[in-house]
Design a protein around this motif. Structure first.
Motif, PDB file in Angstrom:
ATOM      1  N   UNK A  47       0.834  -1.215   0.000  1.00  0.00           N
ATOM      2  CA  UNK A  47       0.000   0.000   0.000  1.00  0.00           C
ATOM      3  C   UNK A  47       0.859   1.252   0.000  1.00  0.00           C
ATOM      4  N   UNK A  48       1.945   1.230   0.753  1.00  0.00           N
ATOM      5  CA  UNK A  48       2.851   2.374   0.790  1.00  0.00           C
ATOM      6  C   UNK A  48       3.495   2.615  -0.574  1.00  0.00           C
ATOM      7  N   UNK A  49       3.915   1.545  -1.230  1.00  0.00           N
ATOM      8  CA  UNK A  49       4.545   1.678  -2.550  1.00  0.00           C
ATOM      9  C   UNK A  49       3.516   2.138  -3.585  1.00  0.00           C
ATOM     10  N   UNK A  50       2.340   1.529  -3.574  1.00  0.00           N
ATOM     11  CA  UNK A  50       1.322   1.814  -4.586  1.00  0.00           C
ATOM     12  C   UNK A  50       0.662   3.179  -4.430  1.00  0.00           C
ATOM     13  N   UNK A  51       0.363   3.568  -3.201  1.00  0.00           N
ATOM     14  CA  UNK A  51      -0.475   4.756  -3.016  1.00  0.00           C
ATOM     15  C   UNK A  51       0.172   5.877  -2.212  1.00  0.00           C
ATOM     16  N   UNK A  52       1.329   5.639  -1.629  1.00  0.00           N
ATOM     17  CA  UNK A  52       1.971   6.669  -0.794  1.00  0.00           C
ATOM     18  C   UNK A  52       3.280   7.143  -1.409  1.00  0.00           C
ATOM     19  N   UNK A  53       3.560   6.651  -2.610  1.00  0.00           N
ATOM     20  CA  UNK A  53       4.737   7.045  -3.373  1.00  0.00           C
ATOM     21  C   UNK A  53       6.041   6.716  -2.651  1.00  0.00           C
ATOM     22  N   UNK A  54       6.045   5.614  -1.914  1.00  0.00           N
ATOM     23  CA  UNK A  54       7.235   5.176  -1.209  1.00  0.00           C
ATOM     24  C   UNK A  54       8.118   4.383  -2.170  1.00  0.00           C
ATOM     25  N   UNK A  55       9.420   4.606  -2.142  1.00  0.00           N
ATOM     26  CA  UNK A  55      10.307   3.810  -2.996  1.00  0.00           C
ATOM     27  C   UNK A  55      10.256   2.326  -2.603  1.00  0.00           C
ATOM     28  N   UNK A  61      19.874   8.103  -3.926  1.00  0.00           N
ATOM     29  CA  UNK A  61      18.917   7.009  -4.016  1.00  0.00           C
ATOM     30  C   UNK A  61      18.843   6.509  -5.457  1.00  0.00           C
ATOM     31  N   UNK A  62      18.625   5.194  -5.631  1.00  0.00           N
ATOM     32  CA  UNK A  62      18.515   4.667  -6.986  1.00  0.00           C
ATOM     33  C   UNK A  62      17.285   5.242  -7.702  1.00  0.00           C
ATOM     34  N   UNK A  63      17.402   5.406  -9.001  1.00  0.00           N
ATOM     35  CA  UNK A  63      16.269   5.905  -9.790  1.00  0.00           C
ATOM     36  C   UNK A  63      15.156   4.888  -9.769  1.00  0.00           C
ATOM     37  N   UNK A  64      13.923   5.377  -9.745  1.00  0.00           N
ATOM     38  CA  UNK A  64      12.754   4.478  -9.689  1.00  0.00           C
ATOM     39  C   UNK A  64      12.448   3.888 -11.037  1.00  0.00           C
TER      40      UNK A  64
END
Length: 133
Positions: free
Chosen positions: A27-35, A130-133
């Protein structure tokens, strides 16, 4: 870079904890823009008498003994991002590990600068590439 602390009543299996953790992470990755891979979670299980909560406050219906408090500390997010995250979180937790929406209490708190974080090595987070997304 969210730091997640989940508090619940004792008695959940390791598989339940794994599913809970994974649903929060996704949920954090999908909707909270967390790497991706930015996973730091504390999951604590307390004796029933040590987790005190109202079974009805702020909701329609009632909370059960499966109630969880999810505290997430991160850098600031916009209102729409927070709303999307909470909605996605409840949806994912309902699927796995099967938590009822009324049993999910979320508290979001924000740090305003990257210097409030250190991942280790004696460096503040703003000094890390940080690594590129």
């Amino acid at each position: 870079m969210p730091l997640v602390r989940v508090t619940m009543i004792k008695g959940k299996s390791p598989e339940y904890i794994k599913q809970l953790s994974q649903s929060i992470y996704e949920s954090l990755v999908e909707a909270y823009l967390m790497p991706e891979n930015d996973m730091f979670q504390i999951i604590e299980q307390l004796e029933p008498e040590a987790l005190i909560y109202d079974r009805r406050f702020g909701i329609e219906g009632e909370r059960s003994d499966d109630f969880v408090l999810i505290n997430i500390e991160s850098d600031a997010r916009r209102r729409d991002e927070k709303q999307a995250f909470v909605a996605r979180l409840v949806e994912k937790l309902a699927t796995s590990p099967g938590l009822a929406p009324n049993d999910v209490f979320v508290r979001l708190s924000a740090n305003t600068v990257m210097e409030d974080w250190s991942f280790g090595s004696g460096k503040v987070a703003s000094d890390i590439e940080y690594p590129a997304a």
